[in-house]
Design an enzyme around this catalytic site. Sequence first.
Site, mmCIF file in Angstrom:
data_model
loop_
_atom_site.group_PDB
_atom_site.id
_atom_site.type_symbol
_atom_site.label_atom_id
_atom_site.label_comp_id
_atom_site.label_asym_id
_atom_site.label_seq_id
_atom_site.Cartn_x
_atom_site.Cartn_y
_atom_site.Cartn_z
ATOM 1 N N GLY A 234 46.425 -7.599 -4.945
ATOM 2 C CA GLY A 234 46.462 -6.218 -5.254
ATOM 3 C C GLY A 234 47.718 -5.414 -4.388
ATOM 4 O O GLY A 234 47.724 -6.075 -3.118
ATOM 5 N N ARG B 172 49.257 -11.628 -9.640
ATOM 6 C CA ARG B 172 48.143 -12.755 -9.540
ATOM 7 C C ARG B 172 48.567 -13.892 -10.466
ATOM 8 O O ARG B 172 48.954 -13.877 -11.588
ATOM 9 C CB ARG B 172 46.808 -12.166 -9.939
ATOM 10 C CG ARG B 172 46.460 -11.029 -9.016
ATOM 11 C CD ARG B 172 45.013 -10.444 -9.597
ATOM 12 N NE ARG B 172 45.096 -8.901 -9.420
ATOM 13 C CZ ARG B 172 44.600 -8.497 -8.185
ATOM 14 N NH1 ARG B 172 44.516 -9.438 -7.418
ATOM 15 N NH2 ARG B 172 44.512 -7.211 -7.821
ATOM 16 N N ASP C 252 43.093 -13.064 1.211
ATOM 17 C CA ASP C 252 42.633 -14.579 1.440
ATOM 18 C C ASP C 252 42.959 -15.534 0.301
ATOM 19 O O ASP C 252 43.454 -16.659 0.816
ATOM 20 C CB ASP C 252 41.268 -14.567 1.948
ATOM 21 C CG ASP C 252 40.479 -14.344 1.136
ATOM 22 O OD1 ASP C 252 40.809 -13.469 0.172
ATOM 23 O OD2 ASP C 252 39.098 -13.737 1.393
ATOM 24 N N GLY C 253 42.929 -15.226 -0.883
ATOM 25 C CA GLY C 253 43.187 -15.902 -2.024
ATOM 26 C C GLY C 253 44.551 -16.499 -2.064
ATOM 27 O O GLY C 253 45.070 -17.674 -2.028
ATOM 28 N N THR D 29 45.240 -5.404 2.013
ATOM 29 C CA THR D 29 44.541 -5.036 1.040
ATOM 30 C C THR D 29 43.571 -3.638 1.417
ATOM 31 O O THR D 29 43.114 -3.559 2.474
ATOM 32 C CB THR D 29 43.389 -5.905 0.439
ATOM 33 O OG1 THR D 29 42.233 -5.439 0.016
ATOM 34 C CG2 THR D 29 43.000 -6.572 1.868
ATOM 35 N N ASP E 68 40.872 -2.859 0.639
ATOM 36 C CA ASP E 68 39.394 -3.187 0.611
ATOM 37 C C ASP E 68 38.851 -3.393 2.009
ATOM 38 O O ASP E 68 37.835 -3.200 2.247
ATOM 39 C CB ASP E 68 39.147 -4.418 -0.257
ATOM 40 C CG ASP E 68 39.485 -4.119 -1.761
ATOM 41 O OD1 ASP E 68 39.542 -2.914 -2.249
ATOM 42 O OD2 ASP E 68 39.733 -4.751 -2.521
ATOM 43 N N ASP F 219 38.687 -6.237 3.503
ATOM 44 C CA ASP F 219 37.584 -7.020 3.338
ATOM 45 C C ASP F 219 37.759 -8.688 3.744
ATOM 46 O O ASP F 219 37.235 -9.479 3.396
ATOM 47 C CB ASP F 219 36.933 -7.103 2.102
ATOM 48 C CG ASP F 219 38.000 -7.659 0.993
ATOM 49 O OD1 ASP F 219 39.099 -7.875 1.315
ATOM 50 O OD2 ASP F 219 37.504 -7.798 0.011
ATOM 51 N N MET G 69 36.931 2.666 -4.347
ATOM 52 C CA MET G 69 37.519 1.297 -4.469
ATOM 53 C C MET G 69 36.760 0.517 -3.267
ATOM 54 O O MET G 69 36.150 1.123 -2.586
ATOM 55 C CB MET G 69 38.844 0.902 -4.698
ATOM 56 C CG MET G 69 39.407 1.189 -5.973
ATOM 57 S SD MET G 69 41.128 0.774 -6.026
ATOM 58 C CE MET G 69 41.429 0.849 -7.710
ATOM 59 N N ARG H 269 35.917 -3.247 -3.805
ATOM 60 C CA ARG H 269 35.260 -4.653 -4.350
ATOM 61 C C ARG H 269 33.850 -4.491 -3.517
ATOM 62 O O ARG H 269 33.072 -3.627 -3.575
ATOM 63 C CB ARG H 269 35.915 -5.720 -4.275
ATOM 64 C CG ARG H 269 37.374 -5.589 -5.304
ATOM 65 C CD ARG H 269 38.016 -6.950 -5.094
ATOM 66 N NE ARG H 269 38.307 -7.297 -3.793
ATOM 67 C CZ ARG H 269 38.827 -8.756 -3.421
ATOM 68 N NH1 ARG H 269 39.421 -9.431 -4.543
ATOM 69 N NH2 ARG H 269 39.365 -8.706 -1.994
ATOM 70 N N GLU I 100 32.152 1.031 -4.970
ATOM 71 C CA GLU I 100 32.273 0.396 -6.459
ATOM 72 C C GLU I 100 31.454 -0.904 -6.449
ATOM 73 O O GLU I 100 30.649 -1.198 -7.285
ATOM 74 C CB GLU I 100 33.714 0.158 -6.974
ATOM 75 C CG GLU I 100 34.339 -1.025 -6.194
ATOM 76 C CD GLU I 100 35.840 -1.332 -6.893
ATOM 77 O OE1 GLU I 100 35.827 -1.307 -8.222
ATOM 78 O OE2 GLU I 100 36.438 -1.867 -6.053
ATOM 79 N N HIS J 164 42.938 4.213 -9.541
ATOM 80 C CA HIS J 164 44.207 3.768 -9.028
ATOM 81 C C HIS J 164 44.870 4.739 -8.070
ATOM 82 O O HIS J 164 45.806 4.305 -7.346
ATOM 83 C CB HIS J 164 45.007 3.072 -10.069
ATOM 84 C CG HIS J 164 44.527 1.842 -10.507
ATOM 85 N ND1 HIS J 164 43.597 1.628 -11.277
ATOM 86 C CD2 HIS J 164 45.000 0.815 -10.073
ATOM 87 C CE1 HIS J 164 43.448 0.144 -11.374
ATOM 88 N NE2 HIS J 164 44.312 -0.311 -10.635
ATOM 89 N N GLN K 182 44.043 5.430 -5.318
ATOM 90 C CA GLN K 182 43.801 5.020 -4.156
ATOM 91 C C GLN K 182 44.875 4.033 -3.486
ATOM 92 O O GLN K 182 44.991 3.604 -2.382
ATOM 93 C CB GLN K 182 42.399 4.491 -3.892
ATOM 94 C CG GLN K 182 41.369 5.438 -4.077
ATOM 95 C CD GLN K 182 39.910 4.707 -4.477
ATOM 96 O OE1 GLN K 182 39.399 4.321 -3.428
ATOM 97 N NE2 GLN K 182 39.615 4.506 -5.778
ATOM 98 N N ARG K 183 45.697 3.251 -4.416
ATOM 99 C CA ARG K 183 46.388 2.252 -4.104
ATOM 100 C C ARG K 183 47.654 2.883 -3.794
ATOM 101 O O ARG K 183 48.546 2.425 -2.894
ATOM 102 C CB ARG K 183 46.669 1.252 -5.388
ATOM 103 C CG ARG K 183 45.288 0.519 -5.790
ATOM 104 C CD ARG K 183 45.875 -0.855 -6.292
ATOM 105 N NE ARG K 183 44.525 -1.580 -6.387
ATOM 106 C CZ ARG K 183 43.862 -2.325 -5.611
ATOM 107 N NH1 ARG K 183 44.845 -2.644 -4.353
ATOM 108 N NH2 ARG K 183 42.973 -3.140 -5.732
#
Lengths: 325, 325, 325, 325
Positions: C10, C71, C102-103, C125, C127, C129, C169, C171, C222, C254, C256-257
């Site tokens: 993202g 991705r 992390d992915g 990110t 998020d 997170d 947002m 996740r 969310e 979106h 927010q991005r």
Amino acid sequence: MAIAILTSGGDCAGMNPAIKQFVDYCFNKKIEPFLIYDGLEGLIDGNIKKASYDDVAGIMHEGGTKIRSSRSKRFFDLEYRKQAFENLQKHGIDKLIILGGDGSFRALDQFYKDFGIKFIGIPATIDNDIFGTEYCLGVDTALNIIREATDAIRDTSASFKRACVIETMGRDCGYLALVSAITCGAEVCMIPELDYDLEVIGKRLKQELKEGRKYIVCVVAEGCSKNRCTTTNELVRWLEEDVGIETRATILGHIQRGGNPTVYDRLMASEFVTFAIEEILKEDSESSVIVYNKSEFQFVSIDYVNSSKYEIKKELLDLARRLVN
Amino acid sequence: MAIAILTSGGDCAGMNPAIKQFVDYCFNKKIEPFLIYDGLEGLIDGNIKKASYDDVAGIMHEGGTKIRSSRSKRFFDLEYRKQAFENLQKHGIDKLIILGGDGSFRALDQFYKDFGIKFIGIPATIDNDIFGTEYCLGVDTALNIIREATDAIRDTSASFKRACVIETMGRDCGYLALVSAITCGAEVCMIPELDYDLEVIGKRLKQELKEGRKYIVCVVAEGCSKNRCTTTNELVRWLEEDVGIETRATILGHIQRGGNPTVYDRLMASEFVTFAIEEILKEDSESSVIVYNKSEFQFVSIDYVNSSKYEIKKELLDLARRLVN
Amino acid sequence: MAIAILTSGGDCAGMNPAIKQFVDYCFNKKIEPFLIYDGLEGLIDGNIKKASYDDVAGIMHEGGTKIRSSRSKRFFDLEYRKQAFENLQKHGIDKLIILGGDGSFRALDQFYKDFGIKFIGIPATIDNDIFGTEYCLGVDTALNIIREATDAIRDTSASFKRACVIETMGRDCGYLALVSAITCGAEVCMIPELDYDLEVIGKRLKQELKEGRKYIVCVVAEGCSKNRCTTTNELVRWLEEDVGIETRATILGHIQRGGNPTVYDRLMASEFVTFAIEEILKEDSESSVIVYNKSEFQFVSIDYVNSSKYEIKKELLDLARRLVN
Amino acid sequence: MAIAILTSGGDCAGMNPAIKQFVDYCFNKKIEPFLIYDGLEGLIDGNIKKASYDDVAGIMHEGGTKIRSSRSKRFFDLEYRKQAFENLQKHGIDKLIILGGDGSFRALDQFYKDFGIKFIGIPATIDNDIFGTEYCLGVDTALNIIREATDAIRDTSASFKRACVIETMGRDCGYLALVSAITCGAEVCMIPELDYDLEVIGKRLKQELKEGRKYIVCVVAEGCSKNRCTTTNELVRWLEEDVGIETRATILGHIQRGGNPTVYDRLMASEFVTFAIEEILKEDSESSVIVYNKSEFQFVSIDYVNSSKYEIKKELLDLARRLVN
């Protein structure tokens, strides 16, 4: 002599600057200004207050309406209108300035016929869909909020070779979506006023993607969903399946209503209110609506405002024709 | 057929959307669009480039002008104009669109008389001081930048029982200061177009301070300094010594020129450019200037634009009369 | 010596300032900087370019990522990773800086184990997170965009005696919603990390409405929808039916991005990149992740980042406890 | 039990969110909150009011301070402090929370020694120049306002091949200018904390202009003028005469103080106030200052805060070293 202001129907940016100018101008003219809170509902319930400087200090840059708004079913009922009239009599108020849409104007026109309370309606709605005026208060701020959101969404779309579909407000009117599509550099624009040909658009987009296009911005008026069964979701599906590009939708929603009013809306608010007060103070003034056309303010009747449906001017529609094919 | 665009004189927001629309519309019309970089200086130096989509991708929300601007003394010299003409010939360019002020238009008018290169001038200046048009590109964005700055300065003034003096741009024209004063709720407005009476203003302010006023906002046009020896600094002194309130001055300066163009400026840019191209493509078109009045675009001659001095319309001046007394 | 940068997963604001600092700092250090476009997909496809000043000029204030992201499923496949390795070899690149989650870090860790290409991962990110770091790039800008939207929506809610439900947002992580609820003065906050009691909240809101409360703002993560079957729509229904207040929902989506990166995200971008480059240039550096804790930058292993789930710190959760009861 | 809040010295964004959190948190704790208007001057004059929800409704997004601030000479006088103490006694207030700088903290420390009124000082100043804390309330908002102004000024500089000199606030501290220079991509940064070499900078800039650089952004701290006789005006002259580029200066002034508080400042305000109240309620609490370091809030003595001069951390200075040579 006493005069009151109220806001009715959907709120919009520019209402607060109008309320402030109303109070300031009345004080300057040595007229007593009153505020009616909660729109027609507040008029019925007697939610009326003599205005002071403090009531309107520092509200110029606030969105929405400090005296709140409402939609009133009770006002259709003569008994409640009578109650409203008596509330006004208590304060000696015999003139009203109302900010709102044509429905609100009709309500006060009936009230005038019932009880002789003169009023001037100021067109105020982000939908810009009132017949007889080029401009309704609040539109410029709404457009600039949409612009900021669209600029942000394009950033993220361009980062991913994605399409984005952005749905704006506007009820049956495509004005917000049209101007946003033109000024935000959209590739596709869907509004009730323009026929579009998905097949032709699809061919164009595929060609441009092949030539290196990195993102697609589509702006859609909410009015499209009702009229033609093309909901935003269907458009997303079409972009993903037919055009072949990952797509995200954003329904802008209520962020379009709020926000610090732009200079244009603040200035229009000042002018609308000033000329409306000047008019209503004239002995022979008849209840009516102030409109703005060709850089001038005029007064028209309720019947005129109701006589037809607002149409976006041709030159503006023409600017967007390449976005529907 | 080839057509070129250039930006000249002071830059303003709205130039980039105009350049983008120029390129997009030419491609749509199958005309070759050219970009002339660095204004008239670049025209002399041959800084000319055939435009591609990539040159204008993503510039809609940028302030200033991507093809840069300049003020050119050399262009007064026939020899350099000849060189400029030869540069255009190399690329087969015989039509120009220029964004700038009346000085730039006169320069190209001479060029047209010398070499027959047709052009349309688009009024673009934050000063809004060009005769014959109600609106110049860039004004709306400049006003909104001033608004944000003024809103911020008022916050801090209100925290301290202070006065603030805010000096806007505008050269000899008080338009920016006038509209800013009205729409930001200023207590004092000083512009070259309005006489003011410091004694009367002083009395009013002292009275209001006694009644509980917590801050004073004064907006001053830079043009006042030249015409009447009332510099911003003198006003500060007067407020501190005569009115008796601590005062801070802010000269807004060049932040007024930049910034993400507003929707109004983006839309005006699209319309100005579209109608200018349509006009210049007509066989019988004579070099001229596109203007915007009473919601319509028209074409007038250079001589007309030069025939008089821009005057702010009376209704607008009237809205500010209570701020000069 | 050559080093490349890529953005993965993202997108978020702050990536462009990071890319600019990467190029500037490498030039200053006399290292050759490369840009890998389109994330891991571009690494596989050889979409790699030696960076120049022009590539990064004027991108500081742009949202998203100019070198785009993706991705990649193909990168799980050794064959494609081999292809990616060969692409790097062609340019002599043996070090990578990657912005993502992390992915993405795990993917490059595998790549390092396969082919020995060292890298540093920068957590990026909205998020927030990722375990092991207090801050991920992009969060501050996302929070400020949510703030502006919430401020606007509250204006309109306050005009109508309405409740609004705003879905952010994040996740599975409630960080964005939590901080937004605290800093926008929300009355209700729902995040996966906090238990809430609708009955108690309902009683509180009804009491406050009775005492004169004019609007209610609810911020919902969310992540709540997935975990507890409390979708935004159900919350709207509950507010209308149980609490008895007209309610509107906005899913921010979106917007927010994107957006112009805040100073905090620009500064974090500069520091993350600078320290990451300094680290990767050390002979004995092992592939790892740069994290930010207690005002300091540190390097931790991928295994550490993967060892646990990010948890919002207790002090912050405590600030919101009165919004869940 | 009763506790009061006041704001003192220069105002900043974040003060209003702090005041709101103060009132909300006290109500939640069943403590009586009081507001002292006009800072220490209001404390002397008894401008004290029991707080209600209405006093703080909707102030979260306002810049400055709703309870106003002041600088007080009278408070140095024991007699006036006695009067202030008696004012507090009338309301039963025995605890104070003060937002301001070290001067204000010292004043209240003397007051504590005189009359035993406990207090906690919350560092609040856009200058970020208080020893013992990494962060002062208001800095993040000020930085973002400078960023927006700088982004706008760069637009117009880039349109003209010009240099711009931007002077920020900060008194003797270069923090605002330093972070702004790094995050706005400036080419030159002048702050009291860093030595610079005009000759070396001049060479670098001339070289870059020769290689195609189109504009130069210089950020200067106001503190430079006092310390080293390098006023902004002299820098302009040097750029025009020595470096050979047209240059414009902007002194940002008071726009840096106002503005809608950022999320970071709103959150810091909530946390500062919450932990300050928790601390002051402890029986054994001694008057002191709350500071923020390494992501944690701590309490230190006035003596500690006064023991040294704030220094910008080395890592941050290092990021700007290439801008001073």
